[in-house]
Design an enzyme around this catalytic site. Structure first.
Site, PDB file in Angstrom:
ATOM      1  N   THR A 167      47.509  -8.567  -2.629  1.00 50.18           N
ATOM      2  CA  THR A 167      46.705  -8.453  -3.841  1.00 50.18           C
ATOM      3  C   THR A 167      46.033  -7.084  -3.907  1.00 50.18           C
ATOM      4  OG1 THR A 167      45.078  -9.609  -5.206  1.00 50.18           O
ATOM      5  CG2 THR A 167      44.678  -9.631  -2.843  1.00 50.18           C
ATOM      6  N   LYS A 212      49.425  -3.499  -3.894  1.00 54.48           N
ATOM      7  CA  LYS A 212      50.767  -3.899  -4.335  1.00 54.48           C
ATOM      8  C   LYS A 212      51.758  -2.730  -4.327  1.00 54.48           C
ATOM      9  CE  LYS A 212      49.249  -7.877  -6.983  1.00 54.48           C
ATOM     10  NZ  LYS A 212      49.187  -8.583  -8.259  1.00 54.48           N
ATOM     11  N   ASN A 259      54.138  -8.348  -4.557  1.00 47.64           N
ATOM     12  CA  ASN A 259      53.025  -9.251  -4.223  1.00 47.64           C
ATOM     13  C   ASN A 259      53.430 -10.280  -3.176  1.00 47.64           C
ATOM     14  OD1 ASN A 259      54.503 -11.171  -5.627  1.00 47.64           O
ATOM     15  ND2 ASN A 259      52.734 -11.998  -6.701  1.00 47.64           N
ATOM     16  N   ASP A 287      54.448 -12.316  -9.903  1.00 48.39           N
ATOM     17  CA  ASP A 287      53.436 -12.380 -10.975  1.00 48.39           C
ATOM     18  C   ASP A 287      54.077 -12.723 -12.326  1.00 48.39           C
ATOM     19  OD1 ASP A 287      51.250 -11.843  -9.382  1.00 48.39           O
ATOM     20  OD2 ASP A 287      51.279  -9.686  -9.752  1.00 48.39           O
TER      21      ASP A 287
HETATM   22  P1  NDP Z   1      45.064  -2.809 -11.196  1.00 46.84           P
HETATM   23  O1  NDP Z   1      43.915  -2.288 -10.425  1.00 46.84           O
HETATM   24  O2  NDP Z   1      46.447  -2.459 -10.793  1.00 46.84           O
HETATM   25  O3  NDP Z   1      44.913  -2.392 -12.758  1.00 46.84           O
HETATM   26  C1  NDP Z   1      43.689  -2.547 -13.407  1.00 46.84           C
HETATM   27  C2  NDP Z   1      43.879  -2.299 -14.894  1.00 46.84           C
HETATM   28  O4  NDP Z   1      42.662  -2.643 -15.538  1.00 46.84           O
HETATM   29  C3  NDP Z   1      44.192  -0.856 -15.253  1.00 46.84           C
HETATM   30  O5  NDP Z   1      45.045  -0.829 -16.370  1.00 46.84           O
HETATM   31  C4  NDP Z   1      42.799  -0.300 -15.604  1.00 46.84           C
HETATM   32  O6  NDP Z   1      42.821   0.764 -16.506  1.00 46.84           O
HETATM   33  C5  NDP Z   1      42.194  -1.496 -16.290  1.00 46.84           C
HETATM   34  N1  NDP Z   1      40.717  -1.515 -16.269  1.00 46.84           N
HETATM   35  C6  NDP Z   1      39.923  -1.689 -15.204  1.00 46.84           C
HETATM   36  N2  NDP Z   1      38.628  -1.699 -15.573  1.00 46.84           N
HETATM   37  C7  NDP Z   1      38.626  -1.513 -16.916  1.00 46.84           C
HETATM   38  C8  NDP Z   1      37.586  -1.442 -17.875  1.00 46.84           C
HETATM   39  N3  NDP Z   1      36.302  -1.546 -17.527  1.00 46.84           N
HETATM   40  N4  NDP Z   1      37.928  -1.279 -19.165  1.00 46.84           N
HETATM   41  C9  NDP Z   1      39.231  -1.174 -19.523  1.00 46.84           C
HETATM   42  N5  NDP Z   1      40.261  -1.233 -18.661  1.00 46.84           N
HETATM   43  C10 NDP Z   1      39.957  -1.405 -17.368  1.00 46.84           C
HETATM   44  O7  NDP Z   1      44.850  -4.405 -11.181  1.00 46.84           O
HETATM   45  P2  NDP Z   1      45.963  -5.532 -11.444  1.00 46.84           P
HETATM   46  O8  NDP Z   1      46.845  -5.064 -12.535  1.00 46.84           O
HETATM   47  O9  NDP Z   1      46.578  -5.951 -10.169  1.00 46.84           O
HETATM   48  O10 NDP Z   1      45.049  -6.773 -11.924  1.00 46.84           O
HETATM   49  C11 NDP Z   1      44.510  -6.792 -13.229  1.00 46.84           C
HETATM   50  C12 NDP Z   1      43.824  -8.144 -13.481  1.00 46.84           C
HETATM   51  O11 NDP Z   1      44.778  -9.196 -13.440  1.00 46.84           O
HETATM   52  C13 NDP Z   1      42.750  -8.487 -12.450  1.00 46.84           C
HETATM   53  O12 NDP Z   1      41.717  -9.158 -13.146  1.00 46.84           O
HETATM   54  C14 NDP Z   1      43.457  -9.457 -11.527  1.00 46.84           C
HETATM   55  O13 NDP Z   1      42.557 -10.337 -10.889  1.00 46.84           O
HETATM   56  C15 NDP Z   1      44.337 -10.195 -12.526  1.00 46.84           C
HETATM   57  N6  NDP Z   1      45.529 -10.805 -11.908  1.00 46.84           N
HETATM   58  C16 NDP Z   1      45.666 -12.143 -12.003  1.00 46.84           C
HETATM   59  C17 NDP Z   1      46.770 -12.758 -11.469  1.00 46.84           C
HETATM   60  C18 NDP Z   1      46.892 -14.235 -11.573  1.00 46.84           C
HETATM   61  O14 NDP Z   1      47.786 -14.789 -10.938  1.00 46.84           O
HETATM   62  N7  NDP Z   1      46.081 -14.889 -12.381  1.00 46.84           N
HETATM   63  C19 NDP Z   1      47.846 -12.011 -10.783  1.00 46.84           C
HETATM   64  C20 NDP Z   1      47.610 -10.572 -10.778  1.00 46.84           C
HETATM   65  C21 NDP Z   1      46.478 -10.017 -11.308  1.00 46.84           C
HETATM   66  P3  NDP Z   1      42.895   2.298 -16.010  1.00 46.84           P
HETATM   67  O15 NDP Z   1      44.346   2.574 -15.716  1.00 46.84           O
HETATM   68  O16 NDP Z   1      42.383   3.057 -17.169  1.00 46.84           O
HETATM   69  O17 NDP Z   1      42.024   2.395 -14.784  1.00 46.84           O
END
Ligand code: NDP
Length: 289
Positions: free
Chosen positions: A65, A69, A90, A108
């Site tokens: 996680t 990844k 993952n 995912d």
């Molecule tokens: P990453 O760290 O890879 O990506 C985070 C993303 O969120 C980026 O696009 C980032 O934008 C954006 N972001 C973060 N903070 C903000 C903010 N304040 N405002 C706008 N955009 C923001 O994380 P993941 O992609 O792995 O995970 C994303 C979400 O999905 C998490 O909440 C995670 O818990 C959830 N998740 C749930 C799963 C499930 O099975 N339910 C499985 C995988 C993930 P930027 O590029 O601009 O920083």
């Protein structure tokens, strides 16, 4: 529990919040498979060292996680097609022979698709907005495209990252984008551009984890919009509250979490566990604190 049982776990930073141990232990009970499954906190610069030690102690597989990844992808000798599509892993499968190849998968996408099916949310010919372009967005884009939506728009805070994701899929191994218009923009563009309402909006940002509200216009929501947040918690997320106020049906990511775990379990053990009882178990655990 005997230490001779096959060892599995989830690695991340932070990790104490992870529900994966509860899920995999419940699957193990249901299927009668003996295993241990623990949460591993790796230092931010210590992913490989932590994995190496886990394998040396007999570890057979790991879920991965945030924020590892991509490192997990680089660690693998072989990748499934969906891991290649996502450029993120993952699920790690370790061979019994320590010198054998490590396989990386990404579950995912299948987790999201099964949860959408569970909630009877259609994607074919639909207009879909994905908020965020991190690992989770990468993981679900291929499976979503394979259902041939009319449009997928990816909006991210850092616009460049959304464009990179779209470019990777246009140039990627599957060319799954031919029947879908796939576009990218900055999150803030959504406020400025006159967008038609979307059928499905998926929040794949981690903004919900910090309770942060995204700058979104109400015009994104129409009378049939489904708003899906990959995050989950005791209460609806800020994004879900906002979408519900605009009239959308809302779904959280708990079902996706259980379904992606089931796919990892099936990869490791060759058995597909039932997910309905674990959905109910997790929901009740969340509500009882
Ligand atoms: P990453 O760290 O890879 O990506 C985070 C993303 O969120 C980026 O696009 C980032 O934008 C954006 N972001 C973060 N903070 C903000 C903010 N304040 N405002 C706008 N955009 C923001 O994380 P993941 O992609 O792995 O995970 C994303 C979400 O999905 C998490 O909440 C995670 O818990 C959830 N998740 C749930 C799963 C499930 O099975 N339910 C499985 C995988 C993930 P930027 O590029 O601009 O920083």
């Amino acid at each position: 529990m005997s230490t001779s049982q096959p060892k599995y776990g989830v690695i991340g930073h932070p990790i104490s919040h992870s529900r994966s141990p509860v899920i995999h232990q419940a699957f193990a009970r249901e299927t009668g498979i003996a295993l241990t499954y623990s949460a591993l906190l790796a230092p931010l610069d210590g992913f490989t060292a932590t994995v190496r030690q886990f394998r040396a102690e007999g570890g057979r597989g790991l879920n991965v996680t945030v924020p590892f990844k991509h490192e997990a992808f680089d660690y693998c000798d072989e990748h499934t097609e969906r891991a290649l599509q996502a450029s993120a892993v993952n699920t790690l499968v370790f061979p019994q022979d320590p010198s054998g190849p490590v396989l990386g998968d990404n579950t995912d996408g299948v987790g999201l698709m099964r949860d959408l099916a569970y909630h009877q949310v259609a994607t074919t010919q639909k207009r879909i907005l994905i908020l965020g372009s991190g690992g989770a967005a990468r993981g679900v884009l291929g499976p979503l495209l394979s259902t041939r939506p009319a449009l997928i728009r990816i909006a991210n805070r850092r616009e460049m990252s959304a464009h990179e994701l779209v470019a990777d899929f246009h140039n990627g191994p599957t060319h799954a984008t031919t029947e879908t218009t796939l576009t990218a923009c900055a999150l803030t563009d959504l406020l400025e551009q006159e967008e038609q309402a979307f059928d499905l909006i998926i929040n794949a940002t981690s903004a919900s984890l910090s309770g942060e509200r995204l700058p979104l216009p109400a015009t994104l929501i129409g009378s049939h919009t489904v708003a899906y947040d990959m995050a989950y918690g005791v209460a609806p997320t800020v994004f879900m509250d906002w979408a519900a106020q605009q009239g959308a049906q809302t779904i959280d990511g708990l079902g996706m979490l259980v379904e992606q775990a089931a796919e990892s379990f099936s990869l490791w053990h060759g058995v597909s566990p039932q997910t309905e009882p674990v959905r109910a178990l997790l929901r009740s655990m969340l509500h009882s604190g």
